[in-house]
Write an enzyme that holds these catalytic residues in place. Structure first.
Site, PDB file in Angstrom:
ATOM      1  N   GLU A 171      47.272  33.204  52.401  1.00 22.43           N
ATOM      2  CA  GLU A 171      46.963  34.298  51.462  1.00 22.43           C
ATOM      3  C   GLU A 171      47.054  35.677  52.110  1.00 22.43           C
ATOM      4  O   GLU A 171      46.162  36.523  51.943  1.00 22.43           O
ATOM      5  CB  GLU A 171      45.582  34.079  50.832  1.00 22.43           C
ATOM      6  CG  GLU A 171      45.529  32.854  49.935  1.00 22.43           C
ATOM      7  CD  GLU A 171      44.231  32.702  49.166  1.00 22.43           C
ATOM      8  OE1 GLU A 171      43.295  33.514  49.383  1.00 22.43           O
ATOM      9  OE2 GLU A 171      44.138  31.769  48.354  1.00 22.43           O
ATOM     10  N   GLU A 290      46.907  25.211  47.024  1.00 24.20           N
ATOM     11  CA  GLU A 290      45.521  25.394  46.562  1.00 24.20           C
ATOM     12  C   GLU A 290      45.541  25.452  45.044  1.00 24.20           C
ATOM     13  O   GLU A 290      46.174  26.338  44.468  1.00 24.20           O
ATOM     14  CB  GLU A 290      44.870  26.666  47.116  1.00 24.20           C
ATOM     15  CG  GLU A 290      44.520  26.615  48.595  1.00 24.20           C
ATOM     16  CD  GLU A 290      43.677  27.806  49.049  1.00 24.20           C
ATOM     17  OE1 GLU A 290      42.862  28.310  48.233  1.00 24.20           O
ATOM     18  OE2 GLU A 290      43.833  28.231  50.203  1.00 24.20           O
TER      19      GLU A 290
END
Length: 498
Positions: A171, A290
């Site tokens: 991320e 995710e």
């Protein structure tokens, strides 16, 4: 009576399912590791401190690959802290926790072997860089005769870990991330790291960070910029997405699978655009590493009050029937895009927004969301068939959404499994499926449904099987048409064969 229809025909296929689609995620976050998968002294602990009761449930869940050690945690992680006899205690600023490093890389590899899953390793490209990544790779994968490989052997692991699947950071588009970077900064670092890692081990499969969500302001331009730098040296772009009902809007929450499909389609379009721009001959696939239902707003309201603790109970959502139906729909979305989504990891595995819940010193049990994943992993192996439902629609914040969300998978033995969600909150959906292409003699082997009159029903230590799939009677095939009744807000698995 609400009616829907579809056709199942093996002549129209999307792709073979990559088993890695049924992955999960273990992060040093909350109680996922400590008192989750690892709890020395627990009555069910083995000689390595791994909870056998949790291992049994992981195997039943059907997990194939597990991503580790983060997540946000990895962007401040020094992997050396978790190997060998001397392990320092550190502050984990990502989750405001105390990390003793009792459980590290060697323990994780032992656990994956006990669980029968493939490891997926993330490297820290937040506060660290190329050198630390290749040091970790040498420690993990090189046989012997070098500083890091001989250190692994000294630590008791003579054989290499042979980790093939690696995430280049986590991320990195997110301002919350330690070492957050612009797309140009990250793209260049990811490309440099990928080239260096491939010089050590050519067999690697590498995942570049895509957007942390479809609502990120840089979504699309982030992927394009990163791939401008790294297209020819990476194999996958990651996607992350979490869903929750906002302000009680259940209708839009039930449409989460359509939102996931749109996210996938847009990311594929960007990847293929960059294939043309870079004149590359290879295709970038997706790692949806995710995804889940996560009541994020509840956590964000508590985040500012967190105190420094070891393994605090964070993100311990307790899932109900509606959550399970949404998770089923998300699994349908992933299967419907199996031609490009080759890896996917439900976040996370135990305690932290997880299908498995484990009490410290106590029992472990299946949350409601356990069951759709386990059934999809068991029956979703094979070839995904192209299913285009004709269904009534409804309007919500996600736009116009079909009441029926469905896909079908044909196994090697010819058995076909139809996965179907009814999103209506009020009406059963009467499904008519044309199955003539499956040939004469095909019959319904089984129809199970997960639903409940109380959509807020949950499983617990006291009632671990309160919510589970139950057999349905009355589903059958007449003159080439499958007839089934799908209850309101339900996850259905219908198996067809001879």
């Amino acid at each position: 009576m609400t009616k829907a229809s579809l056709t199942i025909d093996p002549a129209f296929a999307i792709a073979d399912v990559d088993p890695r689609l049924f992955g999960s995620f273990v992060e040093h976050l909350g109680r996922c590791v400590y008192t989750g998968i690892y709890e020395p002294g627990h009555p069910a602990a083995d000689e390595n401190g791994f909870r056998r009761d949790v291992l049994d449930l992981v195997r039943e869940l059907g997990v194939t690959v597990v991503r580790y050690p983060g997540g946000n945690f990895v962007s401040g992680y020094r992997w050396e802290d978790g190997v060998g006899p001397d392990r320092p205690t550190r502050l984990d600023s990502a989750w405001r926790s105390i990390e003793p490093n009792t459980f590290g890389l060697g323990e994780f590899i032992k656990w994956t072997r006990a669980a029968g899953v493939e490891p997926m390793m993330a490297v820290n490209l937040g506060t660290r860089g190329v050198q630390e990544a290749i040091d970790l790779l040498e420690y993990a994968n090189h046989p012997s005769g070098t500083h890091w490989s001989d250190l692994r052997r000294k630590h008791g692991d003579a054989e290499p870990y042979d980790i093939r699947l690696w995430c280049l950071g986590n991320e990195m588009d997110g301002p919350w991330q330690l070492g957050h970077k612009t797309a140009d900064e990250y793209g260049r670092l990811a490309a440099e790291t990928a080239r260096a890692m491939r010089m050590i081990d050519r067999r690697l499969e590498l995942v570049a960070c895509g957007s942390s969500g479809a609502t990120m302001p840089t979504f699309g331009t982030w992927e394009a910029t990163v791939l401008k730098h790294a297209y020819d040296v990476v194999d996958y772009v990651s996607l992350h997405a979490y869903y929750e009902p906002i302000d009680g809007d259940v209708a839009t929450f039930l449409a989460s699978g359509d939102r996931m499909e749109a996210f996938i389609a847009d990311t594929v379009a960007t990847c293929d655009h960059m294939r043309a721009v870079t004149r590359s001959t290879k295709r970038i696939n997706l790692s949806f590493d995710e995804w889940n239902v996560w009541y994020m707003r509840k956590f964000q309201a508590q985040e500012s009050t967190l105190e420094w603790r070891h393994a605090p109970p964070l993100l311990e959502d307790h899932y109900d029937v509606t959550d399970a139906v949404v998770v089923g729909s998300l699994l349908i979305a992933l299967l419907r895009h199996a031609d490009r989504v080759r890896v996917a990891c439900q976040a996370q595995l135990v305690n932290v927004i997880a299908p498995i819940f484990a009490e410290p010193g106590g029992p472990a049990w299946r949350q409601t969301i356990f069951h759709p994943f386990a059934q999809a992993s068991r029956y979703g192996r094979g070839r995904v068939l192209r299913v285009e439902p004709q269904t009534p629609v409804y309007e919500c914040a996600a736009g116009e959404v079909g009441l029926l969300h469905a896909t079908a998978v044909q196994a090697e033995d010819g058995t076909v499994t139809l996965f179907a969600v009814n999103r209506s909150q009020t009406d059963a959906l009467e499904l008519a499926a044309n199955v003539r292409a499956l040939g004469d003699g095909v019959r319904v082997l089984e129809h199970t449904v997960l639903t409940d009159e109380d959509l807020g029903a949950r499983n617990s230590a006291a009632e671990p099987d309160r919510v589970r799939p139950r057999p349905v009677t009355g589903t059958g095939i007449d003159t080439g048409t499958l007839h089934a009744s799908l209850p309101p807000v339900s996850w259905n698995v219908i198996r067809l064969g001879r």
